[in-house]
Design an enzyme around this catalytic site. Structure first.
Site, short mmCIF file in Angstrom:
data_model
loop_
_atom_site.label_atom_id
_atom_site.label_comp_id
_atom_site.label_asym_id
_atom_site.label_seq_id
_atom_site.Cartn_x
_atom_site.Cartn_y
_atom_site.Cartn_z
CB SER A 1 52.94 36.41 33.02
OG SER A 1 51.95 36.31 32.02
CE LYS B 1 53.82 39.71 35.57
NZ LYS B 1 53.94 39.31 36.98
CG ASP C 1 53.14 51.37 45.75
OD1 ASP C 1 53.56 50.44 45.02
OD2 ASP C 1 52.65 52.42 45.29
CE1 TYR D 1 51.04 41.55 34.07
CE2 TYR D 1 50.97 40.09 32.17
CZ TYR D 1 50.86 40.29 33.54
OH TYR D 1 50.58 39.22 34.37
P1 NAP Z 1 45.21 40.41 41.25
O1 NAP Z 1 44.01 39.59 41.57
O2 NAP Z 1 45.03 41.71 40.57
O3 NAP Z 1 46.04 40.62 42.62
C1 NAP Z 1 47.20 41.39 42.59
C2 NAP Z 1 47.78 41.48 43.98
O4 NAP Z 1 48.93 42.34 43.94
C3 NAP Z 1 46.83 42.08 44.99
O5 NAP Z 1 47.03 41.47 46.24
C4 NAP Z 1 47.26 43.53 45.04
O6 NAP Z 1 46.99 44.11 46.28
C5 NAP Z 1 48.76 43.39 44.87
N1 NAP Z 1 49.38 44.62 44.40
C6 NAP Z 1 49.07 45.33 43.29
N2 NAP Z 1 49.87 46.40 43.19
C7 NAP Z 1 50.70 46.37 44.26
C8 NAP Z 1 51.75 47.20 44.71
N3 NAP Z 1 52.09 48.31 44.04
N4 NAP Z 1 52.39 46.88 45.84
C9 NAP Z 1 52.03 45.77 46.56
N5 NAP Z 1 51.05 44.94 46.16
C10 NAP Z 1 50.39 45.24 45.04
O7 NAP Z 1 46.25 39.59 40.36
P2 NAP Z 1 46.52 38.03 40.19
O8 NAP Z 1 45.84 37.58 38.97
O9 NAP Z 1 46.31 37.31 41.46
O10 NAP Z 1 48.08 38.09 39.83
C11 NAP Z 1 49.12 37.81 40.75
C12 NAP Z 1 50.42 37.75 39.97
O11 NAP Z 1 50.33 36.74 38.97
C13 NAP Z 1 50.75 39.05 39.22
O12 NAP Z 1 52.13 39.28 39.23
C14 NAP Z 1 50.30 38.75 37.80
O13 NAP Z 1 51.01 39.51 36.85
C15 NAP Z 1 50.64 37.28 37.70
N6 NAP Z 1 49.91 36.57 36.67
C16 NAP Z 1 48.54 36.56 36.67
C17 NAP Z 1 47.89 35.87 35.65
C18 NAP Z 1 46.40 35.80 35.56
O14 NAP Z 1 45.90 35.31 34.53
N7 NAP Z 1 45.64 36.24 36.55
C19 NAP Z 1 48.64 35.20 34.66
C20 NAP Z 1 50.01 35.25 34.70
C21 NAP Z 1 50.64 35.93 35.72
P3 NAP Z 1 46.10 45.41 46.53
O15 NAP Z 1 45.59 45.89 45.22
O16 NAP Z 1 45.05 44.92 47.47
O17 NAP Z 1 47.02 46.36 47.17
#
Ligand code: NAP
Length: 265
Positions: A156, A173, A69, A169
């Site tokens: 983000s 970011k 974590d 959030y």
């Molecule tokens: P996601 O599908 O929710 O995946 C998040 C990942 O982070 C999963 O592998 C999860 O693993 C891991 N995670 C969550 N909490 C954690 C913790 N405490 N310690 C270690 N790992 C942890 O999200 P995503 O959309 O791929 O986003 C990835 C990144 O891009 C994030 O930082 C998000 O803020 C950023 N982002 C996303 C978007 C979007 O539109 N999707 C836009 C801008 C930025 P487990 O839950 O399996 O442990």
């Protein structure tokens, strides 16, 4: 390329979404991988880190699961030790793991527990893991064994765009964005390049609860390129930054958002 000549990447949040796409793209590009998420279940191979491991191995890359974590600083030592035990060094750190507030609550009602949890994972956890890994990169540079060391932060558009129903959030970011600048400044003279990738609206589990809302807003013109971003759109930029095509640039921000960066009248 012999095993020792392959660069090593550690990716946080690699079990799905953007982190998973980054893992596959880097494996295709010749990286060996340490992949983090909160859990690792070797028996469950349909999803999570084990699914990613199977795909990565098919691409000929080595894979080490490094669960933990991000919010627990005690887990960082285990994550880094497991990576170094397996590969001996870390050439690329991709700070991708992050959480969104669940549920989204107006800034005037946001509870401190949600603020603390989002900041603990996204900002504090990312900062101290980076500090820990950069120390090992500097040691590898001193030993002469570093290969083109790079740190990438996935922030983000929320670092600069306001969403009043997920203030924690946005704040986390913005902190990551500043963090990238600070590490870039500190590490430039040592030959470690640091980048911020600022994704727009990407189709993953994180955005699944608001899919219909964004479908509608995209149809109404929110995004100049008129589509959702896909995890691969971000992964390809990570692979590019990890190479040497931007060798004379550090501390830069790449917004990958289909043009949301364009101010429009
Ligand atoms: P996601 O599908 O929710 O995946 C998040 C990942 O982070 C999963 O592998 C999860 O693993 C891991 N995670 C969550 N909490 C954690 C913790 N405490 N310690 C270690 N790992 C942890 O999200 P995503 O959309 O791929 O986003 C990835 C990144 O891009 C994030 O930082 C998000 O803020 C950023 N982002 C996303 C978007 C979007 O539109 N999707 C836009 C801008 C930025 P487990 O839950 O399996 O442990």
């Amino acid at each position: 390329m012999s095993r020792e000549d392959r660069p090593v990447a550690l990716i946080t949040g690699a079990s799905r979404g953007i982190g998973r796409a980054i893992a596959l793209e880097l494996a295709r590009g010749g990286f060996d991988l340490a992949a983090n998420a909160t859990s690792w279940n070797a028996a469950q191979r349909e999803s999570g880190l084990a699914e990613v491991e199977d795909r990565v191995m098919e691409l000929g890359a080595a894979f080490e699961p490094v669960p933990g974590d991000l919010a627990e600083l005690a887990d960082h030592d285990r994550i880094v030790a497991a990576t170094l035990n397996r590969f001996g060094r870390i050439d690329l750190l991709v700070n991708n793991a992050g959480i969104a507030p669940q549920p989204r609550v107006d800034i005037m009602e946001m509870p401190p527990e949600s603020y603390d949890r989002v900041m603990a994972v996204n900002a504090r956890g990312t900062f101290f893991l980076t500090q820990r890994i950069v120390r090992s990169m500097l040691e590898a540079i001193d030993r002469g064994s570093a290969m083109n060391p790079v740190v990438i932060f996935i922030s983000s558009v929320s670092a600069v765009a306001s969403s009043v129903n997920r203030a924690e959030y946005c704040i986390s970011k913005a902190a990551i964005s500043r963090m990238a600048q600070l590490f870039a400044d500190r590490l430039a003279a040592h030959g470690i390049r640091v980048y911020e990738i600022r994704p727009g609206i990407i189709r993953t589990e994180m955005t699944a609860p608001v899919r219909e809302t964004y479908d509608r807003r995209i149809a109404e013109g929110l995004i100049p390129q008129q589509r959702w971003g896909e995890p691969e759109d971000i992964a390809k930029v990570v692979a590019q930054l990890a190479g040497d095509s931007l060798a004379y640039a550090t501390g830069i921000v790449l917004e990958i958002s289909g043009g949301m960066n364009i101010r429009r009248l």
